[in-house]
Enzyme design. Structure first.
Site, PDB file in Angstrom:
ATOM      1  N   THR A 184      42.578  33.380  36.400  1.00  8.11           N
ATOM      2  CA  THR A 184      41.705  32.942  37.478  1.00  8.11           C
ATOM      3  C   THR A 184      42.079  31.508  37.793  1.00  8.11           C
ATOM      4  O   THR A 184      42.674  30.837  36.959  1.00  8.11           O
ATOM      5  CB  THR A 184      40.241  33.013  36.943  1.00  8.11           C
ATOM      6  OG1 THR A 184      39.849  34.375  36.939  1.00  8.11           O
ATOM      7  CG2 THR A 184      39.266  32.198  37.726  1.00  8.11           C
ATOM      8  N   ARG A 212      33.239  46.314  40.511  1.00  3.05           N
ATOM      9  CA  ARG A 212      32.986  45.477  39.335  1.00  3.05           C
ATOM     10  C   ARG A 212      32.849  43.994  39.724  1.00  3.05           C
ATOM     11  O   ARG A 212      33.637  43.441  40.485  1.00  3.05           O
ATOM     12  CB  ARG A 212      34.154  45.647  38.356  1.00  3.05           C
ATOM     13  CG  ARG A 212      34.091  44.741  37.115  1.00  3.05           C
ATOM     14  CD  ARG A 212      35.240  43.768  37.105  1.00  3.05           C
ATOM     15  NE  ARG A 212      35.394  43.100  35.809  1.00  3.05           N
ATOM     16  CZ  ARG A 212      35.970  41.904  35.681  1.00  3.05           C
ATOM     17  NH1 ARG A 212      36.430  41.263  36.729  1.00  3.05           N
ATOM     18  NH2 ARG A 212      36.098  41.349  34.493  1.00  3.05           N
ATOM     19  N   VAL A 213      31.831  43.348  39.188  1.00  7.76           N
ATOM     20  CA  VAL A 213      31.672  41.902  39.354  1.00  7.76           C
ATOM     21  C   VAL A 213      31.557  41.299  37.962  1.00  7.76           C
ATOM     22  O   VAL A 213      30.744  41.758  37.158  1.00  7.76           O
ATOM     23  CB  VAL A 213      30.398  41.560  40.158  1.00  7.76           C
ATOM     24  CG1 VAL A 213      30.185  40.059  40.214  1.00  7.76           C
ATOM     25  CG2 VAL A 213      30.489  42.124  41.571  1.00  7.76           C
ATOM     26  N   GLY A 236      38.798  34.155  31.498  1.00 11.86           N
ATOM     27  CA  GLY A 236      38.925  35.062  30.355  1.00 11.86           C
ATOM     28  C   GLY A 236      38.214  36.362  30.636  1.00 11.86           C
ATOM     29  O   GLY A 236      38.032  36.733  31.799  1.00 11.86           O
TER      30      GLY A 236
HETATM   31  N1  ASP Z   1      37.107  35.993  34.344  1.00 10.54           N
HETATM   32  C1  ASP Z   1      37.893  36.783  35.275  1.00 10.54           C
HETATM   33  C2  ASP Z   1      37.275  38.133  35.390  1.00 10.54           C
HETATM   34  O1  ASP Z   1      36.871  38.686  34.375  1.00 10.54           O
HETATM   35  C3  ASP Z   1      39.311  36.953  34.887  1.00 10.54           C
HETATM   36  C4  ASP Z   1      39.955  35.766  34.232  1.00 10.54           C
HETATM   37  O2  ASP Z   1      39.497  34.657  34.296  1.00 10.54           O
HETATM   38  O3  ASP Z   1      41.015  35.941  33.612  1.00 10.54           O
HETATM   39  O4  ASP Z   1      37.248  38.671  36.480  1.00 10.54           O
END
Ligand code: ASP
Length: 325
Positions: A184, A212-213, A236
């Site tokens: 992200t 999905r959120v 994450g």
């Molecule tokens: N946190 C983000 C999500 O789960 C993905 C990420 O930050 O790697 O959509």
């Protein structure tokens, strides 16, 4: 294993810092204002540089964070954010983003946005042009179109090929992917004059269940900002991190006097009590206070956090030491 102390963390961070030579006259000028930008992952370097240019050009801190994040959203080679982001299980790119102004304590967010490559800009308009905080799905798309954004195909040949490959794999993983495709852009910024802003933008997990959120667009989870304390952002496994309201937790720690680094570590400590797979899954956070002091932490060294740090007219890419080692 015991968490590392702050001095060890800072030393480890300094040891892994790599100068990226992003100094520019614009950046040097912006530095006189004392502005600091902190962004997740290697693409954060370009985001920070752009943010500094925008601030130096007379833009606000919100402009800087929005335009900095736009750089990553526009880049087809970043396959986890914006244009070129990997799609959901049905082959549709669904974008999430949120932004928060620490001065007004207002946030705007967008979930499951299709066909518009800059969700952070749409999120900012939700904040500034409506009484709502979050718009999702079809309503978010209609709002974006009404605001003048042009719908477009967000799949690139590369992301389409990746989705076709995934779909034709008999034992394919559902709703989760390997670390390479799961990131992200989170950015936290301080202008040196007491203001902070946080923003976050993602295409979420590749091959996710449509609709999905996770944490990235949710205020208090993927981002949070309050001039009285600081700003934070998370990256994450958002399906897990959402349950810990990580960014609000970190800002609350700073409000109680914690240094941003201590606040990040305290967040990892809080999560480690009950989060699953803490030795292997990705849980990472960044933070800044209004004085420009920063913090960053990953839960474990198997999923290390790289973050871009801009101050003093140049940027570095650093690796956060892992809370669990
Ligand atoms: N946190 C983000 C999500 O789960 C993905 C990420 O930050 O790697 O959509």
């Amino acid at each position: 294993m015991e968490p590392i102390d702050r001095r060890t963390f800072l030393a480890a961070g300094a040891a892994t810092a790599a100068s990226l030579g992003t100094a520019s006259p614009a950046a040097a000028k912006a530095d006189k204002s004392g502005a600091v930008f902190l962004s997740t992952w290697k693409w954060g370097v370009h985001a920070n540089t752009r943010a500094a240019e925008v601030l130096d050009g007379g833009g606000s801190l919100l402009d800087a964070v929005e335009k900095g994040i736009n750089v990553v959203e526009d880049d087809p080679n970043v396959m986890t954010v914006g244009y070129g982001g990997l799609p959901n299980a049905q082959g549709e790119v669904e974008l999430d983003a949120g932004i928060m102004d620490g001065t007004t304590h207002r946030a705007g967010s967008i979930c499951n946005l299709h066909k518009i490559k800059n969700p952070i800009s749409v999120a900012r308009l939700v904040m500034e042009r409506t009484r709502h905080t979050t718009l999702a799905g079809e309503g978010a798309l209609q709002f974006a179109i009404a605001m003048g954004f042009a719908p477009m195909q967000l799949l690139t040949p590369k992301s389409l090929e990746a989705w076709l490959k995934w779909r034709s794999t008999p034992d394919r993983k559902s709703f989760w992917i390997d670390g390479e495709h799961h990131d992200t852009i989170g950015m936290v910024a301080a202008d040196g004059e007491g203001k902070v802003v946080a923003g976050c933008s993602t295409s979420g997990l590749a091959w996710k269940i449509p609709g999905r959120v996770a944490d990235s667009p949710l205020v208090g989870c993927g981002y949070y900002a309050d001039d009285a304390a600081g700003a934070a952002s998370a990256t994450g496994d958002g399906d897990v991190m959402t349950n810990y309201c990580t960014s609000a937790f970190i800002v609350q720690q700073m409000a109680r006097g914690a240094h941003p680094q201590e606040a990040c570590e305290e967040c990892m400590r809080m999560m480690a009590r009950s989060a699953p797979d803490i030795h292997t899954d990705m849980y990472c956070v960044i933070a800044i206070n209004p004085r420009g002091e920063i913090g960053a932490a990953s839960m474990n060294s198997k999923q290390p956090l790289q973050y871009a740090h801009w101050r003093g007219g140049s940027g570095t890419l650093e690796t956060a030491a892992a809370f669990l080692g």
